[in-house]
Write a protein that holds these residues in place. Structure first.
Motif, mmCIF file in Angstrom:
data_model
loop_
_atom_site.group_PDB
_atom_site.id
_atom_site.type_symbol
_atom_site.label_atom_id
_atom_site.label_comp_id
_atom_site.label_asym_id
_atom_site.label_seq_id
_atom_site.Cartn_x
_atom_site.Cartn_y
_atom_site.Cartn_z
ATOM 1 N N ARG A 135 0.905 -1.062 -0.060
ATOM 2 C CA ARG A 135 0.124 0.005 0.031
ATOM 3 C C ARG A 135 0.820 1.276 0.083
ATOM 4 N N GLN A 136 0.261 2.359 -0.601
ATOM 5 C CA GLN A 136 0.950 3.554 -0.438
ATOM 6 C C GLN A 136 -0.258 4.592 -0.117
ATOM 7 N N HIS A 137 0.182 5.540 0.678
ATOM 8 C CA HIS A 137 -0.655 6.475 1.258
ATOM 9 C C HIS A 137 0.116 7.870 1.563
ATOM 10 N N GLY A 138 -0.234 9.046 1.027
ATOM 11 C CA GLY A 138 0.556 10.127 1.684
ATOM 12 C C GLY A 138 0.240 11.265 0.788
ATOM 13 N N LEU A 139 0.886 12.649 1.053
ATOM 14 C CA LEU A 139 0.624 13.914 0.663
ATOM 15 C C LEU A 139 1.901 14.340 0.185
ATOM 16 N N GLN A 140 1.927 14.879 -1.201
ATOM 17 C CA GLN A 140 2.862 15.615 -1.865
ATOM 18 C C GLN A 140 2.588 16.905 -1.982
ATOM 19 N N LEU A 141 3.406 17.945 -1.594
ATOM 20 C CA LEU A 141 3.240 19.552 -1.899
ATOM 21 C C LEU A 141 4.356 20.085 -2.474
ATOM 22 N N TRP A 142 4.292 21.153 -3.130
ATOM 23 C CA TRP A 142 4.941 22.075 -3.595
ATOM 24 C C TRP A 142 4.858 23.389 -2.847
ATOM 25 N N HIS A 143 5.766 23.988 -2.310
ATOM 26 C CA HIS A 143 5.598 25.376 -2.115
ATOM 27 C C HIS A 143 6.805 26.455 -2.775
ATOM 28 N N ALA A 144 6.200 27.372 -3.185
ATOM 29 C CA ALA A 144 7.061 28.276 -4.070
ATOM 30 C C ALA A 144 8.011 28.927 -2.873
ATOM 31 N N LEU A 145 9.165 29.682 -3.877
ATOM 32 C CA LEU A 145 10.368 29.897 -3.037
ATOM 33 C C LEU A 145 9.940 31.488 -2.986
ATOM 34 N N PRO A 146 10.384 32.486 -1.894
ATOM 35 C CA PRO A 146 10.259 34.044 -2.261
ATOM 36 C C PRO A 146 11.040 34.322 -3.262
ATOM 37 N N GLU A 147 10.905 35.493 -3.834
ATOM 38 C CA GLU A 147 11.950 35.949 -4.961
ATOM 39 C C GLU A 147 13.470 35.779 -4.787
ATOM 40 N N GLY A 148 13.638 36.358 -3.330
ATOM 41 C CA GLY A 148 14.989 36.403 -2.999
ATOM 42 C C GLY A 148 15.854 35.045 -3.082
ATOM 43 N N HIS A 149 14.827 33.935 -2.747
ATOM 44 C CA HIS A 149 15.385 32.749 -2.813
ATOM 45 C C HIS A 149 15.188 31.700 -4.008
ATOM 46 N N GLU A 150 14.635 32.182 -4.844
ATOM 47 C CA GLU A 150 14.327 31.157 -6.018
ATOM 48 C C GLU A 150 15.538 30.570 -6.583
ATOM 49 N N GLU A 151 16.512 31.231 -6.618
ATOM 50 C CA GLU A 151 17.672 30.733 -7.302
ATOM 51 C C GLU A 151 18.818 30.281 -6.231
ATOM 52 N N THR A 152 18.110 30.013 -5.046
ATOM 53 C CA THR A 152 19.105 29.458 -4.226
ATOM 54 C C THR A 152 19.736 27.872 -4.773
ATOM 55 N N PRO A 153 20.852 27.687 -4.201
ATOM 56 C CA PRO A 153 21.486 26.202 -4.516
ATOM 57 C C PRO A 153 20.550 25.249 -4.135
ATOM 58 N N PRO A 154 20.292 24.171 -4.954
ATOM 59 C CA PRO A 154 19.300 23.241 -4.724
ATOM 60 C C PRO A 154 20.152 22.601 -3.396
ATOM 61 N N ALA A 155 19.078 21.967 -2.668
ATOM 62 C CA ALA A 155 19.326 21.136 -1.293
ATOM 63 C C ALA A 155 18.517 20.190 -1.009
ATOM 64 N N PHE A 156 18.806 19.299 -0.093
ATOM 65 C CA PHE A 156 17.894 18.107 0.182
ATOM 66 C C PHE A 156 17.862 17.958 1.652
#
Length: 296
Positions: A114-135
């Motif tokens: 079974r699989q059950h969950g939520l996946q969401l995206w949130h936008a980044l503020p303009e000053g952080h849009e081009e921040t280096p990717p991270a995990f």
């Protein structure tokens, strides 16, 4: 508090499995910084089938994955190789650009599961849009859990009910989940823009009923005029409780969206399209053979 919209989930095929999509919505594309809300499952997979999302790119946003049941194997172009299990938070900050895949271990896929969950995206503020990717990966034990009048609440992102999640934020952001027994009521925290989603069961806010898989968007939630959600589910063997998710935060202004790309600038979306089409995004470590082509 103002109730703005009631949104009913739309089925969306992701290739091999379907999700219920709530955001973006035609009349309200964002709720605070949140721009994407998918409910995965609950899904029963026979042996040999399951989640198998090939490598694909993102920019200028962060993805948040949270499971109730099951397991997902995350890989990305930074070299991360992480199992996501129930109660954990996976936050992937795309920033200037990242590629990832979502699959399952052979041991999971080769048996009924079974699989059950939520996946969401949130936008980044303009000053952080081009921040280096991270995990960032947060085990279940790091996520604050509290009891509010006997109701179990987990504050996944942001601050509420006197506790603060350790999950990294870039703007005022709230994400929590709670489980209510029939008839119980939970006062909602104060947040400028919010959306309440019913994962299981039924609930009501100020006399307005929300059925399972429906979302209510709210303006000026909580505060001095207390807003409460009440579980209206009749307890059965299949549905012993009502599970809700609340998201919200500060509005970030208009965002443009195409496929897996979100940005405050249309020209940035065009650049991302060219970069993916021409193979300029970094490849996923350990998952380099397949990829999802740019849609027409």
């Amino acid at each position: 508090m103002t109730i703005q919209h009631i949104i009913t989930a739309r089925e969306k095929d992701l290739g091999g499995f379907s999700v219920r999509r709530l955001l973006p919505y035609s009349k309200q594309r964002m709720v605070g910084p949140w721009i994407f809300f998918d409910h995965m499952g609950p899904a029963e997979f026979p042996a040999g089938e399951g989640i198998n999302v090939r490598p694909h790119p993102h920019i200028n946003l962060a993805t948040v994955t949270y499971l109730f049941e099951g397991e997902i194997l995350h890989r990305d172009s930074l070299g991360n190789h992480q199992l996501i299990r129930p109660g954990e938070i996976n936050l992937m900050v795309a920033g200037s650009g990242i590629t990832h895949s979502e699959r399952e271990r052979d041991g999971v896929r080769n048996a009924p599961h079974r699989q059950h969950g939520l996946q969401l995206w949130h936008a980044l503020p303009e000053g952080h849009e081009e921040t280096p990717p991270a995990f960032y990966h947060y085990p279940s034990t790091d996520i604050p859990a509290v009891k509010i009048d006997g109701i179990a609440v987990r504050v996944l992102i942001g601050s509420a009910y006197g506790v603060t999640s350790p999950v990294v934020t870039f703007a005022e952001t709230l994400y929590l989940e709670a489980t209510l027994a029939p008839g119980e009521s939970l006062a909602l925290p104060s947040v400028q823009e919010a959306a309440l989603y019913v994962v299981d069961g039924e609930a009501s806010v100020d006399g307005t009923l929300l059925q399972q898989y429906q979302m209510m968007t709210l303006e000026n939630c909580g505060g001095t005029a207390v807003t409460a959600v009440t579980a209206t589910t009749q307890k059965t063997q299949d549905t012993p409780a009502t599970r809700i998710a609340l998201i919200g935060g500060e509005p970030l202004g208009e965002r443009h969206i195409f496929w897996n790309f979100v940005s405050s600038r249309k020209e940035r979306l065009e650049q991302a399209k060219r970069d993916w089409r021409e193979g300029r995004f970094a490849k996923v470590h350990g998952d380099t053979v397949e990829f999802i082509p740019l849609p027409d």
